[in-house]
Design an enzyme around this catalytic site. Structure first.
Site, PDB file in Angstrom:
ATOM      1  CG  ASP A  67     -25.026   6.924  72.260  1.00 18.94           C
ATOM      2  OD1 ASP A  67     -24.018   6.202  72.133  1.00 18.94           O
ATOM      3  OD2 ASP A  67     -25.057   7.914  73.001  1.00 18.94           O
ATOM      4  CG  ASP A 136     -25.156  19.303  75.816  1.00 16.49           C
ATOM      5  OD1 ASP A 136     -24.732  18.238  76.327  1.00 16.49           O
ATOM      6  OD2 ASP A 136     -25.728  19.337  74.707  1.00 16.49           O
ATOM      7  CG  HIS A 138     -25.033  14.940  75.645  1.00 15.52           C
ATOM      8  ND1 HIS A 138     -24.537  15.875  74.757  1.00 15.52           N
ATOM      9  CD2 HIS A 138     -24.119  13.941  75.657  1.00 15.52           C
ATOM     10  CE1 HIS A 138     -23.390  15.452  74.266  1.00 15.52           C
ATOM     11  NE2 HIS A 138     -23.099  14.270  74.798  1.00 15.52           N
ATOM     12  CD  GLU A 143     -27.363  16.850  72.415  1.00 14.05           C
ATOM     13  OE1 GLU A 143     -26.948  17.153  73.558  1.00 14.05           O
ATOM     14  OE2 GLU A 143     -26.637  16.858  71.408  1.00 14.05           O
TER      15      GLU A 143
HETATM   16  C1  F6R Z   1     -21.412   8.249  73.849  1.00 13.95           C
HETATM   17  C2  F6R Z   1     -22.374   9.056  74.586  1.00 13.95           C
HETATM   18  C3  F6R Z   1     -22.123  10.483  74.923  1.00 13.95           C
HETATM   19  C4  F6R Z   1     -20.704  10.775  75.374  1.00 13.95           C
HETATM   20  C5  F6R Z   1     -20.522  12.270  75.616  1.00 13.95           C
HETATM   21  C6  F6R Z   1     -19.111  12.593  76.066  1.00 13.95           C
HETATM   22  O1  F6R Z   1     -21.893   6.927  73.734  1.00 13.95           O
HETATM   23  O2  F6R Z   1     -23.396   8.550  74.894  1.00 13.95           O
HETATM   24  O3  F6R Z   1     -23.008  10.867  75.954  1.00 13.95           O
HETATM   25  O4  F6R Z   1     -20.439  10.056  76.542  1.00 13.95           O
HETATM   26  O5  F6R Z   1     -20.812  12.950  74.448  1.00 13.95           O
HETATM   27  O6  F6R Z   1     -18.230  12.312  75.012  1.00 13.95           O
HETATM   28  P1  F6R Z   1     -16.643  12.248  75.255  1.00 13.95           P
HETATM   29  O7  F6R Z   1     -16.419  11.091  76.160  1.00 13.95           O
HETATM   30  O8  F6R Z   1     -16.063  12.006  73.900  1.00 13.95           O
HETATM   31  O9  F6R Z   1     -16.275  13.540  75.881  1.00 13.95           O
END
Ligand code: F6R
Length: 261
Positions: A67, A136, A138, A143
């Site tokens: 992303d 959540d 994702h 989301e």
């Molecule tokens: C990042 C991504 C998100 C993160 C998620 C967890 O490329 O796709 O899904 O993996 O938000 O973030 P952290 O690892 O910072 O807890």
């Protein structure tokens, strides 16, 4: 789905890095799916160490980010293009241009998203996709309520995700973009091996729902249940709500020695 419960994030990162190293050894031109955020940083550190100490090479490999934010300055240090460059791409021997991120600066967003999907297909598809998980549930920035069949597209971040990511923007919520381009859940499911990592109690609810709950759009990571080769690596804190944790430990301990994750 295989669930691997480890004592520490470092131990889990090592297992994921070893799987990537084995893939690159058997298939030097492998296509890696790269995640950002805090979770995969230990994996990147381990890969850099393997590159420096053992000669692990990324020279023929390619990579695709999950992303990218929309609306940041093109040289913003927290764009995922910049983060990946800093954390892994610039620390190993990837060829110039071998790692792509969705174009969060595109004038024509639908065309950029379609082009990203095309580029993944033309590269032969992703061999191993690293994933973190949001509190959540994702994956990527899909989301809750994201279609399980979705492809790369623009998404609006939830307030909770923006609050969680404000730590990368000097705790200034207003500086966290509202929009992102993200691989869809359908895109992610096309990768040949999914490796989801989760550390800490703040991920325990989402991990349990993703692994043991029903498959549903409100819990995007539950889509991993539909995949033939998904590995979930969690530390004890993130495993806290799994009802079958003892069984997962038993399965992992009794795996044939020749079988990787
Ligand atoms: C990042 C991504 C998100 C993160 C998620 C967890 O490329 O796709 O899904 O993996 O938000 O973030 P952290 O690892 O910072 O807890």
């Amino acid at each position: 789905m295989e669930v691997v419960i480890v004592d520490s994030p470092a131990a889990g990162a090592e297992i994921a890095a070893r799987a990537i190293a084995e893939l690159l050894t058997t298939k030097p031109a492998a296509v890696l799916g790269l995640a950002t955020g805090s979770t995969p940083l230990g994996v990147y550190d381990a890969l850099v160490r393997m590159h420096q100490q053992d000669g692990l090479s990324f020279a023929s490999a390619r990579g695709f980010a999950l992303d990218e934010y929309v609306g940041l300055d093109v040289d913003h240090p927290e764009s995922y293009r910049a983060v990946l460059q800093r954390e892994i791409v610039g620390r190993v021997d990837f060829a110039a241009g071998a790692v792509r991120t969705p174009d969060g600066w595109a004038e024509d967003v639908p065309a950029a998203c379609a082009g990203y999907e095309r580029a993944i297909s033309e590269a032969g598809g992703i061999d191993l996709q690293l994933l973190g998980i949001g509190g959540d549930g994702h994956i990527g920035f899909n989301e809750p309520s994201s279609s399980l069949a979705s492809r790369t597209r623009v998404k609006t971040l939830t307030l909770a995700t923006r609050q969680a990511n404000a730590r990368f923007f000097h705790d200034d919520l207003g500086a966290v973009p509202k929009h992102v381009l993200t691989q869809g859940i359908g895109t992610i499911l096309k990768a040949r091996h999914l490796v989801l990592l989760a550390w800490g109690t703040q991920k325990a609810h989402a991990v349990a729902q993703a692994v043991e709950g029903s498959v549903r759009a409100m819990m995007p990571a539950s889509a991993l249940q539909l995949h033939q080769h998904a590995t979930v690596i969690v530390d004890e804190a993130a495993a806290a709500n799994l009802t079958q944790a003892d069984y997962y430990r038993y399965v992992y301990l009794n795996k044939p020695a020749w079988q990787g994750i």
